[in-house]
Design a protein around this motif. Structure first.
Motif, short mmCIF file in Angstrom:
data_model
loop_
_atom_site.label_atom_id
_atom_site.label_comp_id
_atom_site.label_asym_id
_atom_site.label_seq_id
_atom_site.Cartn_x
_atom_site.Cartn_y
_atom_site.Cartn_z
N LYS A 199 -7.05 -17.01 -2.60
CA LYS A 199 -7.09 -15.55 -2.72
C LYS A 199 -5.68 -15.01 -2.87
CE LYS A 199 -11.29 -14.66 -0.03
NZ LYS A 199 -11.85 -13.90 1.14
N PRO A 200 -5.53 -13.91 -3.62
CA PRO A 200 -4.20 -13.29 -3.73
C PRO A 200 -3.71 -12.81 -2.37
CG PRO A 200 -5.71 -12.44 -5.40
CD PRO A 200 -6.54 -13.24 -4.44
N THR A 201 -2.40 -12.81 -2.20
CA THR A 201 -1.82 -12.43 -0.92
C THR A 201 -2.21 -11.03 -0.51
OG1 THR A 201 0.06 -13.91 -1.26
CG2 THR A 201 0.35 -12.13 0.32
N TRP A 202 -2.16 -10.09 -1.45
CA TRP A 202 -2.50 -8.71 -1.11
C TRP A 202 -3.95 -8.61 -0.63
CZ3 TRP A 202 0.50 -5.21 0.43
CH2 TRP A 202 1.77 -5.02 -0.11
N THR A 203 -4.83 -9.39 -1.24
CA THR A 203 -6.25 -9.37 -0.82
C THR A 203 -6.38 -9.84 0.61
OG1 THR A 203 -7.00 -9.76 -3.09
CG2 THR A 203 -8.55 -10.27 -1.31
N GLU A 248 5.77 -8.76 3.67
CA GLU A 248 6.28 -9.25 4.95
C GLU A 248 6.21 -8.16 6.01
OE1 GLU A 248 7.80 -12.14 7.52
OE2 GLU A 248 7.29 -12.42 5.40
N THR A 249 6.56 -6.94 5.62
CA THR A 249 6.52 -5.82 6.56
C THR A 249 5.09 -5.54 7.01
OG1 THR A 249 8.48 -4.79 5.60
CG2 THR A 249 6.99 -3.36 6.84
N LEU A 250 4.17 -5.55 6.07
CA LEU A 250 2.76 -5.30 6.42
C LEU A 250 2.24 -6.40 7.33
CD1 LEU A 250 0.16 -3.70 6.17
CD2 LEU A 250 -0.33 -4.93 4.03
N LEU A 251 2.58 -7.65 7.04
CA LEU A 251 2.14 -8.77 7.87
C LEU A 251 2.63 -8.61 9.29
CD1 LEU A 251 1.91 -12.50 7.04
CD2 LEU A 251 3.30 -11.81 8.99
N LEU A 284 -4.04 -9.82 2.97
CA LEU A 284 -3.44 -8.82 3.86
C LEU A 284 -4.39 -7.64 4.07
CD1 LEU A 284 0.25 -8.83 2.58
CD2 LEU A 284 -0.54 -9.56 4.83
N GLU A 285 -5.04 -7.21 3.01
CA GLU A 285 -6.00 -6.11 3.13
C GLU A 285 -7.18 -6.51 4.01
OE1 GLU A 285 -6.91 -5.25 -0.91
OE2 GLU A 285 -5.02 -4.21 -1.30
N GLU A 286 -7.62 -7.76 3.91
CA GLU A 286 -8.71 -8.24 4.75
C GLU A 286 -8.28 -8.25 6.22
OE1 GLU A 286 -9.97 -12.03 3.33
OE2 GLU A 286 -10.91 -11.22 1.51
N ALA A 287 -7.06 -8.66 6.47
CA ALA A 287 -6.57 -8.68 7.85
C ALA A 287 -6.50 -7.26 8.42
CB ALA A 287 -5.19 -9.34 7.91
N VAL A 288 -6.02 -6.32 7.62
CA VAL A 288 -5.95 -4.93 8.06
C VAL A 288 -7.36 -4.39 8.31
CG1 VAL A 288 -5.33 -2.58 7.37
CG2 VAL A 288 -3.75 -4.46 6.92
N GLN A 289 -8.30 -4.78 7.47
CA GLN A 289 -9.68 -4.34 7.66
C GLN A 289 -10.25 -4.89 8.97
OE1 GLN A 289 -11.45 -2.15 6.04
NE2 GLN A 289 -13.29 -2.48 7.29
N MET A 290 -9.96 -6.17 9.27
CA MET A 290 -10.43 -6.76 10.53
C MET A 290 -9.82 -6.01 11.72
SD MET A 290 -12.55 -9.29 10.03
CE MET A 290 -13.22 -8.20 8.75
#
Length: 212
Positions: A27-31, A92-95, A33-39
């Motif tokens: 999966k793309p990195t942004w996808t 990196e900042t979002l992570l 990261l968005e999944e992690a934020v959603q969780m």
């Protein structure tokens, strides 16, 4: 309610699964990261509903994803799984920000439990402080947990830092006062012990061989 083992070990189990599953490479990195934020967002909703079990599960799911993208983690596991692509500064900042939020929220969940695992609260809070040394929530929770674990001196340090950041916070004030009271009690006990050691009766027992 989650057991101590499931709360504490869920993160590590998630990390292991992430390392060997290879999901992050598909999966793309942004996808991801968005999944992690959603969780995390779903976990926050469950937390507000006092559904700690479901909140903890969502936070663990977020960490599962983030650990697979974390270059610090993956470099220590080099050769054991897929190589993560370097993150952009924005990624990196979002992570890191999401990791901070999730560990903070996990600590908050554990503090709501009847039988609080203060060692885990301390662990999660200290992880946050590694990245954000002035994070007030992490300083406060690290102070509370450390005080409950018996180290009033270190607890006072965390709580004093939190107080310096937010001097009007009632909870910080309350636990800082508790830490100071605990330290004062320990000091009084120490003074009483030394007074007893140098009393005439103690010196008499020492001379007669009654004390070693």
């Amino acid at each position: 309610m989650e057991t101590r083992e499931s709360v504490g070990e869920g993160v590590e189990a998630a990390a292991s699964q992430s390392t060997f599953s290879g999901q992050t490479s598909r999966k793309p990195t942004w996808t991801l990261l968005e999944e992690a934020v959603q969780m995390k967002t779903e976990g926050n909703a469950f937390y507000r509903e006092k559904n700690l079990r479901s909140a903890i599960r969502r936070y663990h799911s977020a960490l599962l994803i983030l650990r697979g993208l974390d270059s610090d983690v993956m470099s220590s596991l080099k050769g054991l799984g897929p190589v993560a692509h370097p993150l952009s500064p924005e990624q990196e900042t979002l992570l890191r920000n999401t990791q901070v939020d999730v560990f903070n929220n996990l600590a908050a969940c554990l503090l709501q439990k009847e039988n609080t695992n203060y060692a885990r609260v301390q662990e999660y809070s200290l992880r946050v402080l590694q990245w954000q040394p002035h994070n007030v929530k992490a300083l406060y929770r690290a102070g509370v947990a450390t005080l409950e674990l018996g180290d009033a001196q270190m607890a006072k340090r965390y709580l004093t830092q939190a107080f310096n950041e937010q001097p009007n916070d009632v909870n910080i004030k309350k636990y800082l006062q508790k830490a100071e009271e605990r330290l004062n009690q320990e000091l009084q006990k120490e003074k009483a012990m030394y007074r007893g050691m140098f009393s005439p009766s103690w010196r008499g027992r020492w001379r007669s061989g009654g004390v070693v």
